[in-house]
Design an enzyme around this catalytic site. Structure first.
Site, short mmCIF file in Angstrom:
data_model
loop_
_atom_site.label_atom_id
_atom_site.label_comp_id
_atom_site.label_asym_id
_atom_site.label_seq_id
_atom_site.Cartn_x
_atom_site.Cartn_y
_atom_site.Cartn_z
N VAL A 15 0.85 -1.20 0.00
CA VAL A 15 0.00 0.00 0.00
C VAL A 15 0.88 1.25 0.00
CG1 VAL A 15 -1.75 1.31 1.27
CG2 VAL A 15 -1.92 -1.18 1.14
N ARG A 100 -10.80 2.39 13.26
CA ARG A 100 -11.99 2.52 12.40
C ARG A 100 -13.30 2.60 13.16
NH1 ARG A 100 -10.12 -2.17 8.32
NH2 ARG A 100 -8.59 -1.00 7.12
N CYS A 129 -10.60 -2.47 2.64
CA CYS A 129 -10.68 -2.42 1.17
C CYS A 129 -12.01 -2.96 0.63
CB CYS A 129 -9.51 -3.19 0.55
SG CYS A 129 -9.04 -4.66 1.45
N SER A 159 -3.11 -9.87 -2.66
CA SER A 159 -2.39 -8.64 -2.29
C SER A 159 -3.07 -7.94 -1.12
CB SER A 159 -2.28 -7.69 -3.48
OG SER A 159 -3.56 -7.35 -3.96
N GLY A 160 -4.33 -8.26 -0.86
CA GLY A 160 -5.02 -7.72 0.31
C GLY A 160 -4.35 -8.15 1.61
N ARG A 235 -10.79 -15.80 0.22
CA ARG A 235 -9.54 -15.42 -0.46
C ARG A 235 -9.37 -16.31 -1.69
NH1 ARG A 235 -7.05 -11.03 0.84
NH2 ARG A 235 -6.63 -11.59 3.01
N HIS A 242 -10.34 -6.99 -5.65
CA HIS A 242 -11.31 -7.78 -4.88
C HIS A 242 -12.62 -7.82 -5.66
CE1 HIS A 242 -8.61 -7.94 -1.65
NE2 HIS A 242 -9.12 -7.05 -0.83
P1 NAP Z 1 2.84 -4.91 3.69
O1 NAP Z 1 3.08 -5.03 2.24
O2 NAP Z 1 3.17 -6.08 4.57
O3 NAP Z 1 3.66 -3.63 4.25
C1 NAP Z 1 3.77 -3.31 5.62
C2 NAP Z 1 4.59 -2.04 5.78
O4 NAP Z 1 4.64 -1.69 7.18
C3 NAP Z 1 6.04 -2.18 5.32
O5 NAP Z 1 6.46 -0.95 4.74
C4 NAP Z 1 6.78 -2.39 6.63
O6 NAP Z 1 8.14 -2.03 6.58
C5 NAP Z 1 6.01 -1.43 7.51
N1 NAP Z 1 6.29 -1.64 8.93
C6 NAP Z 1 6.29 -2.79 9.63
N2 NAP Z 1 6.64 -2.56 10.90
C7 NAP Z 1 6.88 -1.24 11.01
C8 NAP Z 1 7.30 -0.39 12.07
N3 NAP Z 1 7.55 -0.86 13.30
N4 NAP Z 1 7.45 0.94 11.82
C9 NAP Z 1 7.21 1.44 10.59
N5 NAP Z 1 6.81 0.67 9.54
C10 NAP Z 1 6.66 -0.64 9.75
O7 NAP Z 1 1.31 -4.56 4.02
P2 NAP Z 1 0.24 -3.75 3.11
O8 NAP Z 1 -0.55 -4.70 2.31
O9 NAP Z 1 0.93 -2.61 2.46
O10 NAP Z 1 -0.77 -3.24 4.25
C11 NAP Z 1 -0.46 -2.18 5.13
C12 NAP Z 1 -1.67 -1.77 5.95
O11 NAP Z 1 -2.71 -1.38 5.05
C13 NAP Z 1 -2.28 -2.88 6.81
O12 NAP Z 1 -2.81 -2.29 7.97
C14 NAP Z 1 -3.39 -3.42 5.97
O13 NAP Z 1 -4.42 -4.03 6.73
C15 NAP Z 1 -3.90 -2.15 5.32
N6 NAP Z 1 -4.62 -2.36 4.06
C16 NAP Z 1 -4.09 -3.14 3.09
C17 NAP Z 1 -4.80 -3.32 1.92
C18 NAP Z 1 -4.30 -4.20 0.83
O14 NAP Z 1 -5.06 -4.42 -0.14
N7 NAP Z 1 -3.07 -4.72 0.90
C19 NAP Z 1 -6.01 -2.69 1.73
C20 NAP Z 1 -6.52 -1.88 2.74
C21 NAP Z 1 -5.81 -1.72 3.89
P3 NAP Z 1 9.28 -3.14 6.21
O15 NAP Z 1 9.23 -3.29 4.71
O16 NAP Z 1 10.52 -2.46 6.68
O17 NAP Z 1 8.96 -4.38 6.96
#
Ligand code: NAP
Length: 337
Positions: A15, A100, A129, A159-160, A235, A242
């Site tokens: 994201v 939320r 999402c 990817s979610g 999933r 989605h």
């Molecule tokens: P992701 O790909 O796993 O990315 C997680 C991010 O958080 C990475 O940049 C990670 O950094 C960072 N992080 C982890 N620990 C941290 C810390 N202590 N301090 C600062 N940054 C830290 O996950 P994502 O899919 O992008 O999702 C991120 C959030 O958005 C989640 O809350 C998820 O529920 C929400 N979300 C996701 C989607 C979706 O479709 N994916 C949709 C809506 C909402 P590193 O790379 O250094 O580990």
């Protein structure tokens, strides 16, 4: 024109990277931008316009002079860092589940309830999402016909569940094709060539957290705390987008053509509905289209005022990053920063 200091927390994630892309695409008025992630990524470089930004960690004072902090680093990080960001003067727009359902915190899809931003106290939540794409459609239907009951079944992309989940599906797919052993780490079951009827953990009522998020967030965003709505979340092995099958019972009668033209006119929704010519929205369409795509719209003859339809949207963009950036744009346009 005023420019703003931004921070992206979770900038290395799926994201977070999408947020950075969208800020460029939409020419967001940026003075300075900080990219923050975990210690694992500290020091890495991220390309942004003509710059190479160095990834930093969230040390004390990191949010001083930041106007808007876009968070996408998960619930635990948000709970820890959002209060710090707020104290240091930033407005937080958070993609996680942390805030939320807090009554004092606006939960916003700009096309649906931008008006709720007016009461923000420096933390704003971005909905789940699957909820975002559904409420985009439910809002105009609720306004014109009233909602009696909503049943939603989801077909959600890997990817979610973040970057590690996508990597796992791709690894499993390669292993499957080579007839090698399939390993699960992120998912409890094989996701390649499979469907898993569980997203997030189970609750006491036998629904998953994802299903209850869809139910509770929809009621909050539409300001209908008693709306009859039920969800089943599944999933499936697609990377982006989605899909959702919706069965909706309206309060008043409708004409199918009028209902379709209402969908067509609604902001950032596109009707793709010509089934005889094989035209209906596909999850792959969402890779290059930011609208919520709606199709297979038809009367449910088993109900008095029932409709069946299918909709899909990009979970990383409208389902997360784009919605968050639109909230930031809305704050600026309405002098709420
Ligand atoms: P992701 O790909 O796993 O990315 C997680 C991010 O958080 C990475 O940049 C990670 O950094 C960072 N992080 C982890 N620990 C941290 C810390 N202590 N301090 C600062 N940054 C830290 O996950 P994502 O899919 O992008 O999702 C991120 C959030 O958005 C989640 O809350 C998820 O529920 C929400 N979300 C996701 C989607 C979706 O479709 N994916 C949709 C809506 C909402 P590193 O790379 O250094 O580990």
């Amino acid at each position: 024109m005023r420019k703003y200091n931004l921070a992206v927390v979770g900038a290395t994630g799926l994201v977070g990277r999408e947020i950075l892309k969208i800020l460029v695409e939409r020419d967001f008025p940026i003075k300075k931008i900080k990219v923050i992630a975990s210690e694992n990524s500290a020091g890495k470089k991220i390309e942004f316009k003509d710059q190479k930004l160095e990834v930093i960690t969230a040390t004390k004072g990191v949010f001083k002079e930041i106007d808007i902090a876009l968070f996408s680093a998960g619930t635990e990080v948000a709970k820890k860092l959002a209060p710090q960001a707020k104290k240091e003067g930033a407005i937080v727009i958070d993609n996680s589940n942390a805030f939320r359902m807090d009554k004092k915190i606006p939960l916003v899809v700009p096309e649906v309830n931008a008006v709720d931003l007016k009461i923000h106290q420096k933390i704003i939540a971005n909905p789940n999402c699957s909820t975002i794409q559904m409420v985009m459609l439910l809002k105009p239907l609720a306004q014109k016909y009233g909602l009696k009951r909503v049943v939603v079944n989801t077909y959600q992309a890997v990817s979610g569940a973040g970057k590690k989940a996508v990597d796992e599906m791709l690894e499993q797919t390669k292993a499957y094709l080579k007839e090698e052993k399939i390993e699960n780490k992120h998912f409890k079951h094989q996701i390649a060539f499979n469907a898993i009827p569980q997203i997030d953990t189970f609750m006491d009522n036998d629904y998953t957290k994802e299903e209850m998020k869809m139910i509770n967030e929809t009621r909050k965003i539409l300001a209908k705390p008693k709306l009859a709505i039920t969800a089943t979340c599944v999933r499936i092995p697609v990377i982006f987008g989605h899909g959702e099958v919706l069965n909706i019972e309206l309060k008043s009668s409708y004409k199918i053509e009028a209902l379709k033209s209402l969908i067509k006119k609604s902001p950032n929704i596109e009707l793709i509905d010509d089934p005889l010519n094989y035209r209906y929205p596909l999850q792959t369409d969402t890779e290059t289209n930011d609208n919520v795509l709606v199709g297979r719209v038809r009367r449910d003859n088993s109900l008095k005022n029932g409709i069946n339809l299918w909709l899909t949207a990009n979970n990383l963009r409208k389902g997360a990053a784009l919605n968050a950036v639109q909230i930031a744009e809305n704050l600026i346009t309405n002098n709420l920063v």
